[in-house]
Design a protein around this motif. Sequence first.
Motif, PDB file in Angstrom:
ATOM      1  N   HIS A 277      44.810  41.257  46.003  1.00  0.00           N
ATOM      2  CA  HIS A 277      44.056  39.992  45.996  1.00  0.00           C
ATOM      3  C   HIS A 277      44.738  38.801  46.526  1.00  0.00           C
ATOM      4  O   HIS A 277      45.716  39.139  47.191  1.00  0.00           O
ATOM      5  CB  HIS A 277      44.082  39.548  44.242  1.00  0.00           C
TER       6      HIS A 277
ATOM      7  N   ILE B 163      43.498  34.131  52.836  1.00  0.00           N
ATOM      8  CA  ILE B 163      42.567  35.272  53.349  1.00  0.00           C
ATOM      9  C   ILE B 163      43.221  36.243  53.981  1.00  0.00           C
ATOM     10  O   ILE B 163      44.483  36.243  54.189  1.00  0.00           O
ATOM     11  CB  ILE B 163      41.529  34.679  54.339  1.00  0.00           C
TER      12      ILE B 163
ATOM     13  N   ASN C 121      46.426  39.619  52.178  1.00  0.00           N
ATOM     14  CA  ASN C 121      46.267  40.407  50.844  1.00  0.00           C
ATOM     15  C   ASN C 121      47.506  40.594  50.348  1.00  0.00           C
ATOM     16  O   ASN C 121      48.511  40.997  50.932  1.00  0.00           O
ATOM     17  CB  ASN C 121      45.643  41.594  51.185  1.00  0.00           C
TER      18      ASN C 121
ATOM     19  N   HIS D  77      39.867  36.251  47.836  1.00  0.00           N
ATOM     20  CA  HIS D  77      39.092  36.285  49.115  1.00  0.00           C
ATOM     21  C   HIS D  77      39.304  37.542  49.892  1.00  0.00           C
ATOM     22  O   HIS D  77      39.119  37.883  50.816  1.00  0.00           O
ATOM     23  CB  HIS D  77      39.331  35.044  49.962  1.00  0.00           C
ATOM     24  N   THR D  78      39.574  38.600  49.073  1.00  0.00           N
ATOM     25  CA  THR D  78      39.961  39.855  49.399  1.00  0.00           C
ATOM     26  C   THR D  78      38.367  40.411  49.439  1.00  0.00           C
ATOM     27  O   THR D  78      37.716  40.337  48.746  1.00  0.00           O
ATOM     28  CB  THR D  78      40.967  40.816  48.489  1.00  0.00           C
ATOM     29  N   MET D  79      38.345  41.430  50.596  1.00  0.00           N
ATOM     30  CA  MET D  79      37.059  42.122  50.607  1.00  0.00           C
ATOM     31  C   MET D  79      37.157  43.441  50.051  1.00  0.00           C
ATOM     32  O   MET D  79      38.240  44.119  49.707  1.00  0.00           O
ATOM     33  CB  MET D  79      37.032  42.567  51.979  1.00  0.00           C
ATOM     34  N   PRO D  80      35.927  43.851  49.367  1.00  0.00           N
ATOM     35  CA  PRO D  80      34.718  43.235  49.428  1.00  0.00           C
ATOM     36  C   PRO D  80      34.493  41.885  48.564  1.00  0.00           C
ATOM     37  O   PRO D  80      34.890  41.889  47.342  1.00  0.00           O
ATOM     38  CB  PRO D  80      33.831  44.352  48.850  1.00  0.00           C
ATOM     39  N   LEU D  81      34.209  40.895  49.220  1.00  0.00           N
ATOM     40  CA  LEU D  81      34.361  39.416  48.692  1.00  0.00           C
ATOM     41  C   LEU D  81      33.300  39.454  47.432  1.00  0.00           C
ATOM     42  O   LEU D  81      33.986  38.814  46.308  1.00  0.00           O
ATOM     43  CB  LEU D  81      33.996  38.287  49.546  1.00  0.00           C
TER      44      LEU D  81
ATOM     45  N   GLU E 226      32.470  41.475  45.110  1.00  0.00           N
ATOM     46  CA  GLU E 226      33.004  42.117  44.037  1.00  0.00           C
ATOM     47  C   GLU E 226      34.233  41.185  43.592  1.00  0.00           C
ATOM     48  O   GLU E 226      34.575  40.922  42.279  1.00  0.00           O
ATOM     49  CB  GLU E 226      33.360  43.346  44.197  1.00  0.00           C
ATOM     50  N   HIS E 227      35.049  40.886  44.279  1.00  0.00           N
ATOM     51  CA  HIS E 227      36.290  40.178  44.013  1.00  0.00           C
ATOM     52  C   HIS E 227      36.038  38.962  43.264  1.00  0.00           C
ATOM     53  O   HIS E 227      37.040  38.468  42.558  1.00  0.00           O
ATOM     54  CB  HIS E 227      37.192  39.738  45.076  1.00  0.00           C
TER      55      HIS E 227
ATOM     56  N   ARG F  21      24.446  44.883  41.704  1.00  0.00           N
ATOM     57  CA  ARG F  21      24.740  43.669  42.409  1.00  0.00           C
ATOM     58  C   ARG F  21      23.666  42.629  42.212  1.00  0.00           C
ATOM     59  O   ARG F  21      22.941  41.829  42.997  1.00  0.00           O
ATOM     60  CB  ARG F  21      24.307  43.839  44.136  1.00  0.00           C
TER      61      ARG F  21
ATOM     62  N   GLU G 172      27.633  34.875  41.775  1.00  0.00           N
ATOM     63  CA  GLU G 172      27.689  35.783  42.881  1.00  0.00           C
ATOM     64  C   GLU G 172      26.173  36.416  42.743  1.00  0.00           C
ATOM     65  O   GLU G 172      25.550  36.399  41.451  1.00  0.00           O
ATOM     66  CB  GLU G 172      28.668  36.628  42.938  1.00  0.00           C
TER      67      GLU G 172
END
Length: 350
Positions: free
Chosen positions: A151, A166, A173, A197-201, A203-204, A240, A276
């Motif tokens: 994260h 980021i 990360n 700001h960790t991918m997948p954004l 979800e985070h 989603r 989101e």
Amino acid sequence: MKIGQDKLSRRRLLGGAAVAGAALPVLHEVVPHQRLHGVDSAAAQGHGAHGAGGANGAAAGQPVHPAVVGKVDPRVNGFDPQEILRDFDEGRVVNGVREWELVAEEKEIEVAPGVKYLAWAYNGRVPGPTLRAREGERLRIRFTNGSPHPHTIHFHGIHTAPMDGIPGVGAGNIAPGKSTTYEFDATPFGLHLYHCHTMPLAEHIAKGLYGAFLIDPKRGRPPADELVMVMNGFDTNFDRANEVYAVNTVAFEYMHRPVKVKRGELVRIYLVNLLEFDFVNSFHVHANFFDYYPTGTRLEPRDFTDTVIQGQGERGILELRFPYTGKYMFHAHVSEFAELGWMGFFDVSE
Ligand SMILES: [Cu+2]
């Protein structure tokens, strides 16, 4: 808005449930217990359940009946949306620098009666603490990742690239068990936010790693009863799309326990949209109007209105006084969100 089978299913559920009438039963019927079992098993799988599209036991057409009643006990979550309203975390000032410590961790929370969600939380709450500073101060945030997934913390505001939180820049990360320190100046004044700001954004963010970040102007604002309202939602079956909507996480919280304010007193609401999967959110207050300061970065209001729309990450400051006592509703003017949890009352007394 996403057009797809998942969305259509949710709308069909909502449409069917709307016949039931009152707001509370609507949510209960939209979240049938087949889905609750799905939520439990998906939560047990943790991050691996993401995007799998499984745990989707409540397909349209299956019998839908009330499975949950009652209220969410704040002791279950370890945080209380009533307290989050007026809880401003000013950290501590050490050698002229304002400091906070934030820890990311996994935490199961209850977002509606009987609806458990395996969240990711800063300091054990969703939304995370409302960090409050004054314009021009030096700020230092020590971040520790206590969860099994990488994260970051990305702050809105003006700062250098390495402090942007980021992946691939600066500390990037932060691996499980590791820490880093973000340091920058409090500028510009206004109402901001922070989030992972960790991918997948998506979800985070949607899992709960976000909070309000308030920078007061140097001269402050006039005294007021100040409230923090972070508009959020929860995708409880990982399709989603959100099944539950709220302010400060718990659906219908302020219906059960209205926000108490005083007649004639200035009320200032720090409103942040961290929803989101839906493009817009909104805030509407009944029987009243408010001054609206977008992002809080100017001291003159832009609007005098009773409804404001915010996109993802958008935020603003509302100021109003209630001229009469009584109970006054506030809710998303996106009616679907309101019926799925995003509605409440102000209780105005002398
Ligand atoms: Cu994250």
